[in-house]
Design an enzyme around this catalytic site. Structure first.
Site, PDB file in Angstrom:
ATOM      1  N   ARG A  36       0.844  -1.202   0.000  1.00 27.61           N
ATOM      2  CA  ARG A  36       0.000   0.000   0.000  1.00 27.61           C
ATOM      3  C   ARG A  36       0.872   1.242   0.000  1.00 27.61           C
ATOM      4  O   ARG A  36       2.028   1.208   0.449  1.00 27.61           O
ATOM      5  CB  ARG A  36      -0.942   0.009   1.194  1.00 27.61           C
ATOM      6  N   GLU A  76      -6.048   6.819   8.222  1.00 22.57           N
ATOM      7  CA  GLU A  76      -4.997   7.668   8.809  1.00 22.57           C
ATOM      8  C   GLU A  76      -4.486   8.714   7.811  1.00 22.57           C
ATOM      9  O   GLU A  76      -4.060   9.806   8.207  1.00 22.57           O
ATOM     10  CB  GLU A  76      -3.856   6.773   9.300  1.00 22.57           C
ATOM     11  N   ARG A  90      -5.403   5.459   1.206  1.00 22.84           N
ATOM     12  CA  ARG A  90      -4.450   4.349   1.267  1.00 22.84           C
ATOM     13  C   ARG A  90      -4.784   3.504   0.046  1.00 22.84           C
ATOM     14  O   ARG A  90      -5.893   2.978  -0.064  1.00 22.84           O
ATOM     15  CB  ARG A  90      -4.617   3.546   2.556  1.00 22.84           C
ATOM     16  N   CYS A 117       1.377  10.554   9.669  1.00 17.54           N
ATOM     17  CA  CYS A 117       2.375  10.058  10.609  1.00 17.54           C
ATOM     18  C   CYS A 117       3.766  10.175   9.996  1.00 17.54           C
ATOM     19  O   CYS A 117       3.985   9.714   8.869  1.00 17.54           O
ATOM     20  CB  CYS A 117       2.063   8.607  10.956  1.00 17.54           C
ATOM     21  N   THR A 164       6.205   8.463  10.407  1.00 17.12           N
ATOM     22  CA  THR A 164       6.804   7.149  10.104  1.00 17.12           C
ATOM     23  C   THR A 164       6.572   6.746   8.654  1.00 17.12           C
ATOM     24  O   THR A 164       7.258   5.878   8.142  1.00 17.12           O
ATOM     25  CB  THR A 164       6.207   6.032  10.996  1.00 17.12           C
ATOM     26  N   ARG A 190       4.107   0.620   2.366  1.00 17.41           N
ATOM     27  CA  ARG A 190       4.302  -0.523   3.258  1.00 17.41           C
ATOM     28  C   ARG A 190       3.981  -1.770   2.456  1.00 17.41           C
ATOM     29  O   ARG A 190       2.866  -1.930   1.952  1.00 17.41           O
ATOM     30  CB  ARG A 190       3.384  -0.420   4.474  1.00 17.41           C
ATOM     31  N   ARG A 239       4.484  -7.678  12.562  1.00 17.09           N
ATOM     32  CA  ARG A 239       3.185  -7.443  13.204  1.00 17.09           C
ATOM     33  C   ARG A 239       2.445  -8.762  13.236  1.00 17.09           C
ATOM     34  O   ARG A 239       2.762  -9.672  12.469  1.00 17.09           O
ATOM     35  CB  ARG A 239       2.304  -6.517  12.351  1.00 17.09           C
ATOM     36  N   GLU A 277      -1.732  -3.776  13.089  1.00 18.83           N
ATOM     37  CA  GLU A 277      -0.872  -3.169  14.092  1.00 18.83           C
ATOM     38  C   GLU A 277      -1.341  -3.566  15.498  1.00 18.83           C
ATOM     39  O   GLU A 277      -2.536  -3.573  15.771  1.00 18.83           O
ATOM     40  CB  GLU A 277      -0.949  -1.646  13.939  1.00 18.83           C
TER      41      GLU A 277
HETATM   42  N1  ARG Z   1       1.029   7.086  16.749  1.00 15.87           N
HETATM   43  C1  ARG Z   1       1.534   5.771  16.971  1.00 15.87           C
HETATM   44  C2  ARG Z   1       2.854   5.866  17.697  1.00 15.87           C
HETATM   45  O1  ARG Z   1       3.424   6.934  17.731  1.00 15.87           O
HETATM   46  C3  ARG Z   1       1.640   4.994  15.682  1.00 15.87           C
HETATM   47  C4  ARG Z   1       2.937   5.043  14.955  1.00 15.87           C
HETATM   48  C5  ARG Z   1       3.071   4.248  13.680  1.00 15.87           C
HETATM   49  N2  ARG Z   1       1.899   3.668  13.174  1.00 15.87           N
HETATM   50  C6  ARG Z   1       1.069   4.272  12.353  1.00 15.87           C
HETATM   51  N3  ARG Z   1      -0.023   3.639  12.015  1.00 15.87           N
HETATM   52  N4  ARG Z   1       1.316   5.440  11.857  1.00 15.87           N
HETATM   53  O2  ARG Z   1       3.310   4.889  18.245  1.00 15.87           O
END
Ligand code: ARG
Length: 361
Positions: A117, A225, A229, A272, A274, A281, A313, A318
């Site tokens: 994704r 999120e 996606r 996020c 990340t 991903r 995971r 998650e």
């Molecule tokens: N907000 C969460 C943390 O800081 C998720 C981090 C990564 N996962 C995500 N789905 N963005 O741990």
């Protein structure tokens, strides 16, 4: 108590919380009042959830530029990019043209559940954490128009299902749950304490939905999120074909929607930090009974996978545990500073290394 002292205490108790680790009281106190308010919204999730790994969600695409001194060190730490090194995200999908099949590792890997994704956000809307209910509903309308177009494409025709109460395409009750159990639709976001604090799950389930191709191998989530996606899912072993399916679908879909938020430095902008960069991903569900101690020990598998740059995971997504027979979800950890092609290669190489470890133990 001030925010700065709260965060200092948090840092001592939770050194893994990257927001707490990199928060600078001096930087914060030097900001104008309204910028301080913006920062507090960005870091709220990390403050409310001490066990956060990242602990921040951008609320607007410009946050990454506006609050670089706060976010850049967190981003570098997570993505393992040293302070002096330039970040200039590149994109490259060329490897999708090459043969890359899990069967080359072992015959046994010809029927694996594979998923890739990417996250995308439309530049003209606030990021999900800052959207109003009206924004969410309007955003979904814009997407529905694009899907009406995509339905005319022979390879990507499909159906749109909405969670918005009263929608013409409404998906609810057991029909929704069935899609969640099939890993096609996302879970009820209002149960996620990180997303709740980030404002991302607000107004649930308004403006949320999914498009799924007739072959059920190309899916677009709306309103999770990230605004979007976009993913390809298949059972089999042909990794290159999986990536190619996403690449083509993504190209076609992108032509139908307003421009995505993208930065020269960080690549595709995501809620996020990340997920920045490729926002990609790519994962496999692999049965690794030995490496998971009979399916009980996710931590053992995590330690093994980490050496190959992979994250682990459970198969329920998650924060879930290993599935029956020690089935776990593995994916390359890096999203930023690597290209899409490199992610595919890392998934293949990592799967191979783990498989060798699994079968020789
Ligand atoms: N907000 C969460 C943390 O800081 C998720 C981090 C990564 N996962 C995500 N789905 N963005 O741990």
């Amino acid at each position: 108590m001030t925010v700065a002292t709260d965060i200092l205490a948090l840092r001592l108790d939770h050194p893994e919380n990257l927001m707490a680790r990199h928060f600078s009281a001096d930087y914060f106190s030097g900001l104008a009042k309204d910028d301080q308010a913006r920062v507090l919204k960005i870091i709220k999730s990390g403050l409310d959830n001490p066990d956060s790994q990242m602990g921040a969600y951008a609320q607007h695409s410009v946050d990454y530029d506006d609050f670089g001194p706060l976010l850049d060190p967190m981003i570098r730490d997570y993505h393992k990019i040293s302070a002096g090194v330039d970040i200039a995200q590149k994109h490259d999908w060329s490897a999708t043209a090459s043969a890359c099949s899990l069967e080359d590792i072992d015959e046994a890997l010809r029927d694996v559940s594979m998923r890739v994704r990417v996250g995308r956000n439309v530049a003209s809307f606030p990021l999900p954490g800052a959207m109003t209910k009206a924004d969410r509903i309007e955003f979904e309308k814009v997407m529905v128009k694009a899907f009406e177009n995509l339905k005319n494409d022979a390879d990507f025709c499909g159906a749109y299902y909405s969670l918005t109460p009263g929608s013409d395409f409404e998906l609810k009750g057991q029909a929704y749950q069935t899609r969640v159990d099939a890993h096609q639709m996302f879970k009820d976001m209002s149960g996620d304490r990180y997303l709740n604090s980030g404002g991302i799950s607000s107004d649930w389930p308004y403006g949320r939905g999914m498009y799924i191709s007739a072959a059920e191998d190309f899916i677009v989530w709306v309103g999770e999120e990230d605004h979007l996606r976009i993913m390809a899912m298949k059972r089999g072993g042909d990794l290159a074909a999986l990536f190619a399916r996403l690449q083509v679908g993504l190209e076609k879909f992108s032509a139908l929607v307003p421009a995505f938020a993208h930065s020269e430095k960080y690549g595709y902008i995501t809620s996020c930090p990340t997920n920045l960069g490729t926002a990609m991903r790519a994962s496999l569900h692999m049965a690794l009974p030995n490496l998971t101690g009979g399916g009980q020990d996710l931590d053992a598998a995590k330690a093994a996978a980490q050496k190959f740059g992979l994250s682990v995971r459970g198969v329920g997504g998650e924060h879930s545990g290993a599935g029956q027979g020690g089935i776990i979800d593995i994916s390359p950890s890096a999203r930023l500073g690597v290209t899409e092609s490199e992610i595919m290669q890392r998934l293949f190489d990592g799967a191979k290394a783990l498989w060798l470890l699994e079968t020789k133990t």
